[in-house]
Design an enzyme around this catalytic site. Structure first.
Site, short mmCIF file in Angstrom:
data_model
loop_
_atom_site.label_atom_id
_atom_site.label_comp_id
_atom_site.label_asym_id
_atom_site.label_seq_id
_atom_site.Cartn_x
_atom_site.Cartn_y
_atom_site.Cartn_z
CD GLU A 179 -0.67 0.70 3.51
OE1 GLU A 179 -0.99 1.99 3.13
OE2 GLU A 179 -0.12 0.32 4.58
CE LYS A 204 -2.82 2.38 11.67
NZ LYS A 204 -3.02 1.50 10.48
CE LYS A 263 -6.06 7.18 5.83
NZ LYS A 263 -6.16 7.24 7.49
CB SER A 313 -10.11 1.13 9.62
OG SER A 313 -9.35 1.12 8.37
N1 PSU Z 1 0.25 0.69 8.63
C1 PSU Z 1 1.66 1.42 9.06
N2 PSU Z 1 1.04 2.79 8.77
C2 PSU Z 1 0.15 3.22 8.32
C3 PSU Z 1 -0.94 2.10 7.79
C4 PSU Z 1 -0.74 1.04 8.01
O1 PSU Z 1 2.45 1.00 9.48
O2 PSU Z 1 0.02 4.38 8.26
C5 PSU Z 1 -2.04 3.04 7.08
C6 PSU Z 1 -2.81 1.91 6.28
O3 PSU Z 1 -2.90 2.46 4.87
C7 PSU Z 1 -4.20 1.60 6.84
C8 PSU Z 1 -4.33 2.97 7.29
O4 PSU Z 1 -5.01 1.29 5.84
O5 PSU Z 1 -3.35 3.21 8.02
C9 PSU Z 1 -5.78 2.96 8.13
O6 PSU Z 1 -6.10 4.16 8.36
P1 PSU Z 1 -7.85 4.37 8.88
O7 PSU Z 1 -7.65 4.26 10.24
O8 PSU Z 1 -8.14 5.84 8.52
O9 PSU Z 1 -8.61 3.48 8.14
MN MN Z 2 -11.93 6.08 10.03
#
Ligand code: PSU
Ligand code: MN
Length: 315
Positions: free
Chosen positions: A30, A164, A91, A145
């Site tokens: 990604e 995360k 994004k 997410s």
């Molecule tokens: N993993 C990492 N760093 C990141 C991400 C994943 O180590 O920045 C990103 C990925 O693109 C994932 C996004 O899909 O964070 C999640 O964002 P959100 O919580 O807005 O869905």
């Molecule tokens: Mn969100």
């Protein structure tokens, strides 16, 4: 306004097309981690190291991003450099992708969008740092997410160091279970917490044989189950930041986000950037190491997936 939808917005790099045609395993990567997740120039270094790691394992990397409305599968070095250096790259989650394609915009793909685009290109395995999930403030603001929902609809394998740690890991695992995503921890019984090996939560499943992980995706397909497999690969103990050390930083970053009214798609990049500062660079160093390790594991799983298919075809 004269408006014509492009016939084919999918641009697959020649190398990736040949790999797919000749049975070389491919790993999708990604680009939101490059454009929003890590600071420049470490994001560039990491993206290139991740690609090199996939190649060392005998697989083909395909970094995915949207450039001028085209879905590029297998970004070249110049394109990756542009994404790394840009401070205002969009994004793109699944909700944003159609408008980006229709209007000719550029943007980085999250895990969710990368899942969508890699399925269009018939790539089965994705590597990332940490999977998205249920945000900790979900009880006051419902923020889940798209990564979670998309993996429940995409017959793919995502290799990440768990979910995360800025998120509510327990509730993220619950919703993955509700949506029928297979969650497997590689080589440990405990589900990891991104920068830390330990989350205090037992993994729904654990497997230490990559062939069994590959076979799990194929079994899902045989059973007619939509959706895929999340492979949680714990960070190496020598690289981790312990949970007790990182948790107070996460709490204070969350408090700041709340005070400043940060929400929506900004919240994840905001928290990662604050933790980088609060930890004096340690979170980003750990992030780089874990995503490289995830890419290596993803390449091995992609390879096993091809072997399993080969055997299943009776050749
Ligand atoms: N993993 C990492 N760093 C990141 C991400 C994943 O180590 O920045 C990103 C990925 O693109 C994932 C996004 O899909 O964070 C999640 O964002 P959100 O919580 O807005 O869905
Ligand atoms: Mn969100």
């Amino acid at each position: 306004m004269n408006f014509e939808l492009k016939q084919n917005a999918l641009l697959i790099a020649d190398e990736v097309t040949s790999a797919l045609a000749s049975g070389v395993p491919v790993v999708a990567l990604e680009s939101s981690i490059i454009a929003q997740g890590l600071p420049y120039p470490l994001n560039l270094r990491t993206a290139l190291e991740v690609e090199a790691t996939v190649r060392e394992q005998g697989a083909m990397p395909a970094t995915i991003g949207v450039i001028d409305g085209n879905i590029v599968v297998g970004m070249n070095r110049g394109q990756i450099e542009t994404f790394a250096a840009s401070t205002r790259m969009l994004k793109l989650s699944c909700a944003d992708l159609p408008a980006a394609v229709a209007c000719g915009h550029s943007g980085a793909t999250t895990v969710a969008t990368t899942l969508l685009c890699s399925r269009l290109a018939r790539i089965d395995v994705i590597a990332t740092g940490g999977m998205g999930g249920v945000h900790r403030r979900h009880f006051e603001l419902l923020d889940i997410s798209r990564d979670v929902v998309q993996l429940s609809q995409s017959s793919s394998i995502v290799v990440a160091s768990g979910i995360k740690a800025i998120l509510d890991i327990a509730n993220s695992l619950e919703i993955l279970e509700t949506l029928g995503v297979s969650v497997v921890t590689y080589g440990s019984r405990e589900f990891p917490a991104f920068w830390s090996t330990s989350s205090g939560i037992e993994s729904p499943l654990f497997l230490d044989d990559t062939r069994q992980i590959a076979a799990t995706l194929l079994a899902r397909r045989q059973l007619g189950l939509d959706g895929g497999v999340l492979v949680a690969n714990p960070i190496a103990t020598t690289d981790e930041i312990s949970r007790s050390e990182i948790e107070p930083w996460i709490e204070s970053a969350l408090a700041e986000a709340r005070k400043e009214g940060v929400g929506g798609k900004q919240i994840t990049p905001f928290l990662l950037a604050r933790l980088y500062q609060l930890s004096e660079g340690r979170t980003v160093d750990a992030n780089r190491k874990l995503v490289v390790a995830n890419a290596a594991l993803a390449a091995r799983i992609a390879n096993d997936l091809d072997d399993c298919r080969y055997k299943a075809a009776g050749r």
